[in-house]
Scaffold this motif. Structure first.
Motif, PDB file in Angstrom:
ATOM      1  N   ALA A   1     -43.713  -6.326   4.616  1.00  0.00           N
ATOM      2  CA  ALA A   1     -42.492  -7.135   4.678  1.00  0.00           C
ATOM      3  C   ALA A   1     -41.386  -6.525   3.829  1.00  0.00           C
ATOM      4  O   ALA A   1     -40.223  -6.479   4.249  1.00  0.00           O
ATOM      5  CB  ALA A   1     -42.781  -8.562   4.219  1.00  0.00           C
ATOM      6  N   ALA A   2     -41.742  -6.063   2.628  1.00  0.00           N
ATOM      7  CA  ALA A   2     -40.745  -5.463   1.746  1.00  0.00           C
ATOM      8  C   ALA A   2     -40.177  -4.194   2.372  1.00  0.00           C
ATOM      9  O   ALA A   2     -38.954  -3.976   2.379  1.00  0.00           O
ATOM     10  CB  ALA A   2     -41.358  -5.148   0.388  1.00  0.00           C
ATOM     11  N   ASP A   3     -41.040  -3.343   2.898  1.00  0.00           N
ATOM     12  CA  ASP A   3     -40.591  -2.079   3.480  1.00  0.00           C
ATOM     13  C   ASP A   3     -39.733  -2.324   4.712  1.00  0.00           C
ATOM     14  O   ASP A   3     -38.683  -1.690   4.887  1.00  0.00           O
ATOM     15  CB  ASP A   3     -41.803  -1.227   3.838  1.00  0.00           C
ATOM     16  N   TYR A   4     -40.142  -3.250   5.573  1.00  0.00           N
ATOM     17  CA  TYR A   4     -39.380  -3.535   6.785  1.00  0.00           C
ATOM     18  C   TYR A   4     -38.003  -4.097   6.428  1.00  0.00           C
ATOM     19  O   TYR A   4     -36.988  -3.709   7.022  1.00  0.00           O
ATOM     20  CB  TYR A   4     -40.126  -4.521   7.686  1.00  0.00           C
TER      21      TYR A   4
ATOM     22  N   ARG B   1     -28.976  -3.472   9.023  1.00  0.00           N
ATOM     23  CA  ARG B   1     -28.722  -3.517  10.473  1.00  0.00           C
ATOM     24  C   ARG B   1     -28.632  -4.941  10.979  1.00  0.00           C
ATOM     25  O   ARG B   1     -27.716  -5.299  11.737  1.00  0.00           O
ATOM     26  CB  ARG B   1     -29.832  -2.773  11.217  1.00  0.00           C
ATOM     27  N   VAL B   2     -29.585  -5.780  10.549  1.00  0.00           N
ATOM     28  CA  VAL B   2     -29.597  -7.171  10.988  1.00  0.00           C
ATOM     29  C   VAL B   2     -28.320  -7.881  10.533  1.00  0.00           C
ATOM     30  O   VAL B   2     -27.685  -8.611  11.304  1.00  0.00           O
ATOM     31  CB  VAL B   2     -30.847  -7.897  10.449  1.00  0.00           C
ATOM     32  N   LEU B   3     -27.933  -7.668   9.279  1.00  0.00           N
ATOM     33  CA  LEU B   3     -26.711  -8.286   8.764  1.00  0.00           C
ATOM     34  C   LEU B   3     -25.486  -7.800   9.533  1.00  0.00           C
ATOM     35  O   LEU B   3     -24.614  -8.591   9.908  1.00  0.00           O
ATOM     36  CB  LEU B   3     -26.553  -7.971   7.277  1.00  0.00           C
ATOM     37  N   ALA B   4     -25.418  -6.489   9.785  1.00  0.00           N
ATOM     38  CA  ALA B   4     -24.249  -5.908  10.441  1.00  0.00           C
ATOM     39  C   ALA B   4     -24.002  -6.512  11.813  1.00  0.00           C
ATOM     40  O   ALA B   4     -22.855  -6.585  12.268  1.00  0.00           O
ATOM     41  CB  ALA B   4     -24.413  -4.395  10.560  1.00  0.00           C
TER      42      ALA B   4
ATOM     43  N   GLU C   1     -37.997 -11.010  12.727  1.00  0.00           N
ATOM     44  CA  GLU C   1     -38.353  -9.659  13.174  1.00  0.00           C
ATOM     45  C   GLU C   1     -39.684  -9.219  12.576  1.00  0.00           C
ATOM     46  O   GLU C   1     -40.494  -8.580  13.248  1.00  0.00           O
ATOM     47  CB  GLU C   1     -37.242  -8.671  12.798  1.00  0.00           C
ATOM     48  N   ILE C   2     -39.904  -9.544  11.308  1.00  0.00           N
ATOM     49  CA  ILE C   2     -41.173  -9.185  10.664  1.00  0.00           C
ATOM     50  C   ILE C   2     -42.331  -9.867  11.389  1.00  0.00           C
ATOM     51  O   ILE C   2     -43.375  -9.240  11.657  1.00  0.00           O
ATOM     52  CB  ILE C   2     -41.152  -9.584   9.176  1.00  0.00           C
ATOM     53  N   LEU C   3     -42.157 -11.134  11.736  1.00  0.00           N
ATOM     54  CA  LEU C   3     -43.203 -11.867  12.452  1.00  0.00           C
ATOM     55  C   LEU C   3     -43.472 -11.237  13.813  1.00  0.00           C
ATOM     56  O   LEU C   3     -44.634 -11.064  14.215  1.00  0.00           O
ATOM     57  CB  LEU C   3     -42.791 -13.332  12.623  1.00  0.00           C
TER      58      LEU C   3
ATOM     59  N   GLY D   1     -46.998  -7.434  17.236  1.00  0.00           N
ATOM     60  CA  GLY D   1     -46.935  -6.316  18.165  1.00  0.00           C
ATOM     61  C   GLY D   1     -45.783  -6.379  19.138  1.00  0.00           C
ATOM     62  O   GLY D   1     -45.799  -5.695  20.176  1.00  0.00           O
ATOM     63  N   MET D   2     -44.774  -7.186  18.846  1.00  0.00           N
ATOM     64  CA  MET D   2     -43.609  -7.330  19.716  1.00  0.00           C
ATOM     65  C   MET D   2     -42.461  -6.492  19.148  1.00  0.00           C
ATOM     66  O   MET D   2     -42.068  -6.694  17.996  1.00  0.00           O
ATOM     67  CB  MET D   2     -43.201  -8.801  19.812  1.00  0.00           C
ATOM     68  N   PRO D   3     -41.908  -5.561  19.922  1.00  0.00           N
ATOM     69  CA  PRO D   3     -40.851  -4.678  19.399  1.00  0.00           C
ATOM     70  C   PRO D   3     -39.533  -5.427  19.162  1.00  0.00           C
ATOM     71  O   PRO D   3     -39.218  -6.395  19.859  1.00  0.00           O
ATOM     72  CB  PRO D   3     -40.695  -3.626  20.502  1.00  0.00           C
ATOM     73  N   ASN D   4     -38.788  -4.959  18.181  1.00  0.00           N
ATOM     74  CA  ASN D   4     -37.464  -5.501  17.878  1.00  0.00           C
ATOM     75  C   ASN D   4     -36.402  -4.477  18.247  1.00  0.00           C
ATOM     76  O   ASN D   4     -36.551  -3.289  17.952  1.00  0.00           O
ATOM     77  CB  ASN D   4     -37.346  -5.826  16.385  1.00  0.00           C
TER      78      ASN D   4
END
Length: 235
Positions: free
Chosen positions: A107-110, A117-120, A217-219, A224-227
């Motif tokens: 979670a930390a690394d992701y 990117r998510v914020l932008a 996104e982490i979930l 196994g679902m791509p973001n």
């Protein structure tokens, strides 16, 4: 909390840098007692929002790409980029964060690799970016105008006497003008305060929405679902 080592790893990795405006920053990390590094961080010295081209009036993909080739907006970053988005720079902004793994690093690394990117791509962040850009342009124009007004040529003695006489004759008008200017200044200050509150609300909402979306996104990644855009470089 995860497994621990018999002794802490105390070697440190340190990076120093500065923002485009010259603000220095530094980050230093140490593995410590964990069997591997679980924490992550963000040191992003400049920020921009991203808006989908159809939302920003960019037309279809082919037309947007032609516009880029002619010197228009571009979204290319590093070795790739996403031509579906238009960058909106935010002058004078940077972002710094530390993510504590607490027994795991995923979670930390992701978050460290994807939060910017998510914020932008939050709509409210794009709105904030546009307003911040307008504020920066206005401040620059006001600073330039102030510099010009302070460079008035000195008048000779005769001119000074004429100006002094005119000032005495028009004293009442000058006082009235001063009152009018004060009222206008108060009105401008209120409008500016309202605008600053609006910008702060947009930024707070964008950050909140980005935190929630990053969690989602982490979930999805764990299932196994791509973001879309996961792990794309920002900057």
């Amino acid at each position: 909390m995860g497994n621990l080592l018999g002794a802490p790893v105390t070697e440190k990795e340190t990076h120093l840098g500065s923002t485009p405006e010259g603000l220095p920053y530094g980050v230093s990390s140490m593995q410590g007692w964990r069997i591997h590094m679980e924490d992550a961080h963000i040191c992003q010295p400049f920020l921009y929002a991203e808006e989908r081209r159809e939302e920003s009036g960019g037309g279809d993909g082919d037309a947007s790409k032609k516009g880029d080739e002619k010197g228009g907006n571009t979204t290319k970053r590093g070795g790739g980029g996403d031509d579906r988005y238009v960058k909106i720079p935010i002058p004078g902004h940077s972002l710094y964060a530390v993510y504590d793994g607490h027994g795991g690093s995923f979670a930390a690394d992701y978050s460290g690799r994807n939060f910017c990117r998510v914020l932008a791509r939050q709509k409210k962040f794009a709105q904030y970016a546009k307003m911040a850009g307008e504020e920066a342009a206005r401040a620059k124009a006001e600073a330039a105008a102030s510099g010009k007004s302070s460079e008035k040529p000195a008048q000779d003695g005769e001119g000074d006497e004429t100006a002094d006489a005119g000032d005495r004759e028009d004293g009442g008008a000058a006082a009235a003008a001063a009152v009018s200017d004060k009222k206008k200044g108060n009105s401008d200050a209120l409008a500016e305060a309202k605008r600053q509150r609006e910008m702060l609300t947009l930024l707070e909402d964008a950050l909140r929405d980005a935190f929630v979306e990053t969690d989602r996104e982490i979930l999805r990644e764990l299932r196994g679902m791509p973001n879309e855009g996961a792990n794309e470089p920002y900057g």
